[in-house]
Design an enzyme around this catalytic site. Structure first.
Site, PDB file in Angstrom:
ATOM      1  N   GLU A 127      32.369  67.832  46.191  1.00  0.00           N
ATOM      2  CA  GLU A 127      32.172  68.412  44.858  1.00  0.00           C
ATOM      3  C   GLU A 127      31.358  67.449  44.014  1.00  0.00           C
ATOM      4  O   GLU A 127      31.373  66.238  44.254  1.00  0.00           O
ATOM      5  CB  GLU A 127      33.532  68.624  44.167  1.00  0.00           C
ATOM      6  CG  GLU A 127      34.414  69.604  44.886  1.00  0.00           C
ATOM      7  CD  GLU A 127      35.805  69.711  44.253  1.00  0.00           C
ATOM      8  OE1 GLU A 127      36.040  69.125  43.176  1.00  0.00           O
ATOM      9  OE2 GLU A 127      36.647  70.370  44.861  1.00  0.00           O
ATOM     10  N   ASP A 176      30.622  64.330  34.751  1.00  0.00           N
ATOM     11  CA  ASP A 176      30.877  63.244  33.809  1.00  0.00           C
ATOM     12  C   ASP A 176      31.264  63.831  32.455  1.00  0.00           C
ATOM     13  O   ASP A 176      30.451  63.950  31.549  1.00  0.00           O
ATOM     14  CB  ASP A 176      29.618  62.373  33.681  1.00  0.00           C
ATOM     15  CG  ASP A 176      29.960  61.009  33.126  1.00  0.00           C
ATOM     16  OD1 ASP A 176      31.156  60.724  32.951  1.00  0.00           O
ATOM     17  OD2 ASP A 176      29.021  60.235  32.861  1.00  0.00           O
ATOM     18  N   LYS A 223      30.190  56.914  44.049  1.00  0.00           N
ATOM     19  CA  LYS A 223      29.492  56.723  42.774  1.00  0.00           C
ATOM     20  C   LYS A 223      28.003  56.514  43.013  1.00  0.00           C
ATOM     21  O   LYS A 223      27.611  55.698  43.847  1.00  0.00           O
ATOM     22  CB  LYS A 223      30.060  55.490  42.051  1.00  0.00           C
ATOM     23  CG  LYS A 223      31.453  55.701  41.509  1.00  0.00           C
ATOM     24  CD  LYS A 223      31.421  56.778  40.450  1.00  0.00           C
ATOM     25  CE  LYS A 223      32.398  56.646  39.368  1.00  0.00           C
ATOM     26  NZ  LYS A 223      32.524  55.750  38.404  1.00  0.00           N
ATOM     27  N   CYS A 274       3.351  52.807   5.985  1.00  0.00           N
ATOM     28  CA  CYS A 274       3.022  53.673   7.118  1.00  0.00           C
ATOM     29  C   CYS A 274       1.854  53.060   7.896  1.00  0.00           C
ATOM     30  O   CYS A 274       0.849  52.670   7.292  1.00  0.00           O
ATOM     31  CB  CYS A 274       2.649  55.058   6.593  1.00  0.00           C
ATOM     32  SG  CYS A 274       1.981  56.133   7.863  1.00  0.00           S
ATOM     33  N   LYS A 333      30.834  65.196  40.875  1.00  0.00           N
ATOM     34  CA  LYS A 333      31.769  64.521  39.966  1.00  0.00           C
ATOM     35  C   LYS A 333      31.199  64.632  38.550  1.00  0.00           C
ATOM     36  O   LYS A 333      30.264  63.930  38.186  1.00  0.00           O
ATOM     37  CB  LYS A 333      31.962  63.057  40.374  1.00  0.00           C
ATOM     38  CG  LYS A 333      33.063  62.382  39.596  1.00  0.00           C
ATOM     39  CD  LYS A 333      33.370  61.013  40.196  1.00  0.00           C
ATOM     40  CE  LYS A 333      34.519  60.338  39.495  1.00  0.00           C
ATOM     41  NZ  LYS A 333      34.330  60.151  38.057  1.00  0.00           N
ATOM     42  N   CYS A 339      -1.324  55.688   7.145  1.00  0.00           N
ATOM     43  CA  CYS A 339      -1.945  55.878   5.818  1.00  0.00           C
ATOM     44  C   CYS A 339      -1.687  54.690   4.897  1.00  0.00           C
ATOM     45  O   CYS A 339      -2.191  54.644   3.791  1.00  0.00           O
ATOM     46  CB  CYS A 339      -1.432  57.156   5.168  1.00  0.00           C
ATOM     47  SG  CYS A 339       0.291  57.034   4.632  1.00  0.00           S
ATOM     48  N   CYS A 387      -0.728  61.854   4.423  1.00  0.00           N
ATOM     49  CA  CYS A 387      -0.897  60.888   5.524  1.00  0.00           C
ATOM     50  C   CYS A 387      -1.615  61.564   6.693  1.00  0.00           C
ATOM     51  O   CYS A 387      -1.166  62.621   7.164  1.00  0.00           O
ATOM     52  CB  CYS A 387       0.478  60.399   5.957  1.00  0.00           C
ATOM     53  SG  CYS A 387       0.450  59.487   7.511  1.00  0.00           S
ATOM     54  N   CYS A 430       7.543  58.664   6.130  1.00  0.00           N
ATOM     55  CA  CYS A 430       6.337  58.426   5.350  1.00  0.00           C
ATOM     56  C   CYS A 430       6.306  59.566   4.343  1.00  0.00           C
ATOM     57  O   CYS A 430       6.308  60.741   4.721  1.00  0.00           O
ATOM     58  CB  CYS A 430       5.117  58.490   6.273  1.00  0.00           C
ATOM     59  SG  CYS A 430       3.575  58.618   5.359  1.00  0.00           S
ATOM     60  N   TYR A 448      38.643  72.039  38.975  1.00  0.00           N
ATOM     61  CA  TYR A 448      38.597  71.511  40.341  1.00  0.00           C
ATOM     62  C   TYR A 448      39.975  71.349  40.984  1.00  0.00           C
ATOM     63  O   TYR A 448      40.097  70.803  42.064  1.00  0.00           O
ATOM     64  CB  TYR A 448      37.836  70.184  40.395  1.00  0.00           C
ATOM     65  CG  TYR A 448      38.269  69.171  39.355  1.00  0.00           C
ATOM     66  CD1 TYR A 448      39.495  68.560  39.430  1.00  0.00           C
ATOM     67  CD2 TYR A 448      37.421  68.831  38.300  1.00  0.00           C
ATOM     68  CE1 TYR A 448      39.901  67.652  38.479  1.00  0.00           C
ATOM     69  CE2 TYR A 448      37.815  67.911  37.337  1.00  0.00           C
ATOM     70  CZ  TYR A 448      39.048  67.330  37.435  1.00  0.00           C
ATOM     71  OH  TYR A 448      39.458  66.432  36.499  1.00  0.00           O
TER      72      TYR A 448
HETATM   73  S1  IVH Z   1      39.660  65.412  41.427  1.00  0.00           S
HETATM   74  C1  IVH Z   1      43.961  64.044  41.887  1.00  0.00           C
HETATM   75  N1  IVH Z   1      37.268  66.475  41.183  1.00  0.00           N
HETATM   76  O1  IVH Z   1      36.831  62.057  37.736  1.00  0.00           O
HETATM   77  C2  IVH Z   1      42.549  64.482  41.829  1.00  0.00           C
HETATM   78  N2  IVH Z   1      37.919  64.824  39.624  1.00  0.00           N
HETATM   79  O2  IVH Z   1      37.355  59.230  38.266  1.00  0.00           O
HETATM   80  C3  IVH Z   1      41.902  64.102  40.592  1.00  0.00           C
HETATM   81  N3  IVH Z   1      36.245  64.360  37.890  1.00  0.00           N
HETATM   82  O3  IVH Z   1      40.085  61.942  36.390  1.00  0.00           O
HETATM   83  C4  IVH Z   1      40.520  64.376  40.347  1.00  0.00           C
HETATM   84  N4  IVH Z   1      34.743  65.803  38.597  1.00  0.00           N
HETATM   85  O4  IVH Z   1      38.328  63.476  35.291  1.00  0.00           O
HETATM   86  C5  IVH Z   1      38.149  65.589  40.698  1.00  0.00           C
HETATM   87  N5  IVH Z   1      35.186  67.526  41.063  1.00  0.00           N
HETATM   88  C6  IVH Z   1      36.071  66.653  40.584  1.00  0.00           C
HETATM   89  C7  IVH Z   1      35.788  65.878  39.432  1.00  0.00           C
HETATM   90  C8  IVH Z   1      36.749  64.961  38.990  1.00  0.00           C
HETATM   91  C9  IVH Z   1      35.033  64.899  37.669  1.00  0.00           C
HETATM   92  C10 IVH Z   1      36.863  63.284  37.071  1.00  0.00           C
HETATM   93  C11 IVH Z   1      38.290  63.520  36.682  1.00  0.00           C
HETATM   94  C12 IVH Z   1      39.038  62.350  37.225  1.00  0.00           C
HETATM   95  C13 IVH Z   1      37.965  61.305  37.311  1.00  0.00           C
HETATM   96  C14 IVH Z   1      38.306  60.235  38.287  1.00  0.00           C
END
Ligand code: IVH
Length: 660
Positions: free
Chosen positions: A114, A118, A309, A401, A116, A404, A424, A419, A222
């Protein structure tokens, strides 16, 4: 009405409002008009006010517009909201796979990959299909009760069949909305959010849910605590959640083994740049739920999942200089000139520093080594300084500026220095360039380079001057032949006929875009009617906020601007609605176009709508009257279908526009 009767009616109205909410928000298929819905809603609100002890804490009337909270309640999570262990490279991922295989005694593991996201983790509690409560992760044990704010996120279903349990997900702010939010905040003199994650967190953790409601937050879910023997794998759970109406990210992939996991990771390392939300890695999860249970957790994180990561889309380079740019409205933007550096496939030479406060906050000096970052398609920015040198020189916002040499001014409480000399040349060039664009006066042969040369040769100093240019003036410019000079003159002349709402937009008033201009034109008869208009009157127009109203009031109160409009009028441009406007068959109707049109271009179609009294808009909502779907229509088409907005094809639209 006695209390018994009131209780019955409140219950009945609550049921109805919830039912229509569900049709509208979860199923996207409303069955009653907005006006009918509003009537039910208001009636319920009125009765709740009369009988406050009958008003339930979770009444649908509290969904948006509930009074601001003083502070969030805390929520103890039913089970700990865990974090994830990280793999910083492929070796660490291989180690994870080996640990899992060894613990389970298997040769190969089926994984789910999946993105991740942010954003901000939340937990949503449901009981018998009803959304009860939602909270932030907090410290994993206790979080904050942000139910009212979560209720404003339309992607979170309020009803989920008969589901009882928890769903976890990540709330995020789409990238384009993040950029827009920061622009608005900057205009309003507020601090910018550093990244979409902070913006999402700041928006969700608002004590006033009306503020949250204005931020287009979304969610990807998720995880779901579903007690069912039917569900044997994580992907089954996700499919089930999707059926219940939860948003599940479409980029999830089932991988039969580590090889496919590696391919997924490789693919998204670059593909992530095209997403409209930020991800900081990939989450790899063991798919089989019994295997997950057998692997268990440490005190911090599950043993059945790992976060791979990505290195951020960042690079280090040197700030060689900081120079300022002058925009159309006089805004001064400091820009870092960088030692060229490769970053996510492009060579970066410049990065925006936004404004003086940002430079000070990040302590950026000329000569410093800095970290630059690119996200989405936007201009890169400097994240932070990685090394000061002893010879680094501080940047000072110039007093004058650079173009001008007029005085620069930073209004109290605002982040942007401007400005203030409307004459200008930098602003003049930008304003005239804007005036000539296709969306504005559409002066086809007057490109930006010609505008620059005309201004530099002092042949024009404002947009009105365009209309007294002669062919001979253009011939004075280098590389201009008879024919091309005549083309420019003809296209300037041809623009005199544009309707006044285009002229209003073309004037380049701060915060007045094309659609705002056309909205104003539906409520006023011409530019001169706006000369003494008060902000409050403008604010009464639905769709016009206080900032736009103030900007218009300010613009028309300036005598230079009134004088400019008088001159424009003398040159024969249309500054008001035509007396004989012709038939207005689309009066008051809102149109959204999606997909390609065949016999007419999109701007022509939008212009036709305006001419016939209608209002083109760029986004579909329940207030849209028609969506015109051409070839390969986009998501607006889907949304229209869901909201029950009338959909026309090109022929149907032209039929409406030119009734026989
Ligand atoms: S699973 C027990 N799936 O990443 C399972 N987390 O660094 C817990 N996050 O606290 C998380 N996308 O806030 C999972 N596809 C994803 C995610 C995800 C973002 C975040 C989540 C978690 C943090 C951990």
């Amino acid at each position: 009405m006695d209390k018994k009767e009131a209780r019955k009616i409140i219950q009945d109205l609550t049921r109805q409002v919830l039912h229509h909410n569900e049709l509208y928000y979860a199923k996207d298929a409303p069955k009653i008009s907005d006006a009918e819905y509003d009537r039910l809603f208001r009636e319920l609100k009125k009765l709740e006010a009369e009988f406050p002890d009958l008003a339930k804490a979770d009444s649908p009337t509290k969904r948006v517009g509930a009074p601001p909270l003083q502070k969030f309640e805390t929520v103890k999570h039913k089970s700990k909201m865990q974090s994830l262990d990280n793999a910083m490279n492929i070796k660490e991922l291989e180690d994870f796979d080996e640990r899992v295989r060894k613990a389970l005694g298997k040769d190969e593991i089926e994984y789910v990959c999946e993105l991740k996201i942010d954003g901000l983790a939340v937990v949503l509690e449901y009981k018998e299909g009803k959304f009860l409560r939602g909270a932030t992760r907090g410290d994993g044990v206790t979080g904050e009760d942000v139910t009212l704010n979560l209720l404003t996120i339309k992607d979170i279903p309020q009803k989920a069949d008969k589901f009882s349990g928890e769903v976890r997900g990540e709330v995020y702010l789409p990238y384009n909305d993040f950029v827009k939010l920061n622009e608005d905040r900057e205009e309003a003199g507020e601090a910018r959010f550093a990244n979409p994650r902070n913006a999402a967190a700041g928006s969700l953790r608002q004590l006033d849910s009306q503020v949250t409601a204005r931020r287009p937050l979304s969610i990807w879910c998720y995880f779901g605590s579903v007690e069912s023997s039917r569900l044997k794998t994580h992907t089954h759970t996700l499919d089930y959640l999707k059926e219940l109406g939860f948003k599940i990210n479409p980029n999830i992939k089932l991988c039969p083994g580590l090889k496919e996991v590696k391919e997924y990771i490789k693919h998204w390392e670059t593909a992530r740049e095209k997403l409209n939300y930020e991800i900081d890695g990939i989450v790899v999860k063991v798919n089989d739920l019994i295997d997950q249970r057998d692997l268990g957790s440490t005190s911090r994180a599950p043993r059945w999942a790992i976060a791979f990561k990505y290195p951020p889309l960042q690079a280090k380079t040197i700030v060689e200089d900081i120079q300022v740019q002058v925009g159309r409205t006089g805004a001064i933007t400091p820009v870092a000139h960088l030692k060229p550096v490769h970053l996510a496939g492009v060579i970066v030479k410049r990065a925006t520093l936004h404004n003086e406060d940002e430079i000070r906050r990040k302590e950026i000096k000329i000569g410093d080594e800095v970290v630059v970052q690119r996200a989405g398609e936007v201009i890169p920015e400097v994240v932070k300084v990685s090394k000061h040198t002893s010879s680094s020189k501080a940047f000072h916002m110039p007093k004058d500026c650079p173009i001008c040499h007029g005085e620069l001014y930073r209004p109290e409480g605002e982040a942007i220095t401007r400005c203030i000399n409307a004459a200008c040349p930098a602003q003049v060039k930008e304003r005239i360039r804007h005036f000539a664009t296709r969306e504005a006066m559409d002066i086809e042969h007057l490109g930006p380079a010609i505008v620059d040369r005309l201004v530099e040769k002092k042949l024009i100093k404002d947009v009105a001057d365009l209309y007294c240019l002669k062919r001979e003036d253009l011939l004075k410019l280098e590389r201009f032949a008879d024919k091309s000079a005549q083309n420019v003159i003809d296209s300037i002349d041809g623009s005199k006929d544009r309707p006044w709402d285009r002229l209003l937009y073309a004037l380049g008033i701060r915060m007045v875009g094309r659609n705002t201009a056309s909205l104003i034109a539906q409520h006023f008869d011409g530019l001169e009617d706006l000369f003494d208009v008060k902000g409050e009157k403008l604010e009464n127009i639905p769709g016009i906020g206080p900032k736009v109203a103030h900007s218009l009031e300010h613009f028309f109160s300036q005598k230079e601007n009134r004088h400019l409009i008088k001159r424009i009028k003398d040159y024969g441009l249309r500054i008001k609605s035509e007396k004989n406007k012709g038939p207005q068959p689309l009066k008051g109707k809102t149109f959204v176009f999606t997909g390609g049109l065949e016999t007419i271009t999109r701007p022509e179609a939008e212009e036709l709508v305006r001419k016939l009294g209608g209002h083109p808009s760029s986004s579909v909502s329940k207030n849209t009257d028609y969506v015109v779907a051409g070839t390969e229509p986009g998501s607006k088409y889907e949304k229209a279908k869901k909201l029950g907005v009338k959909i026309l094809d090109e022929k149907g639209f032209l039929g409406l526009a030119t009734p026989s």
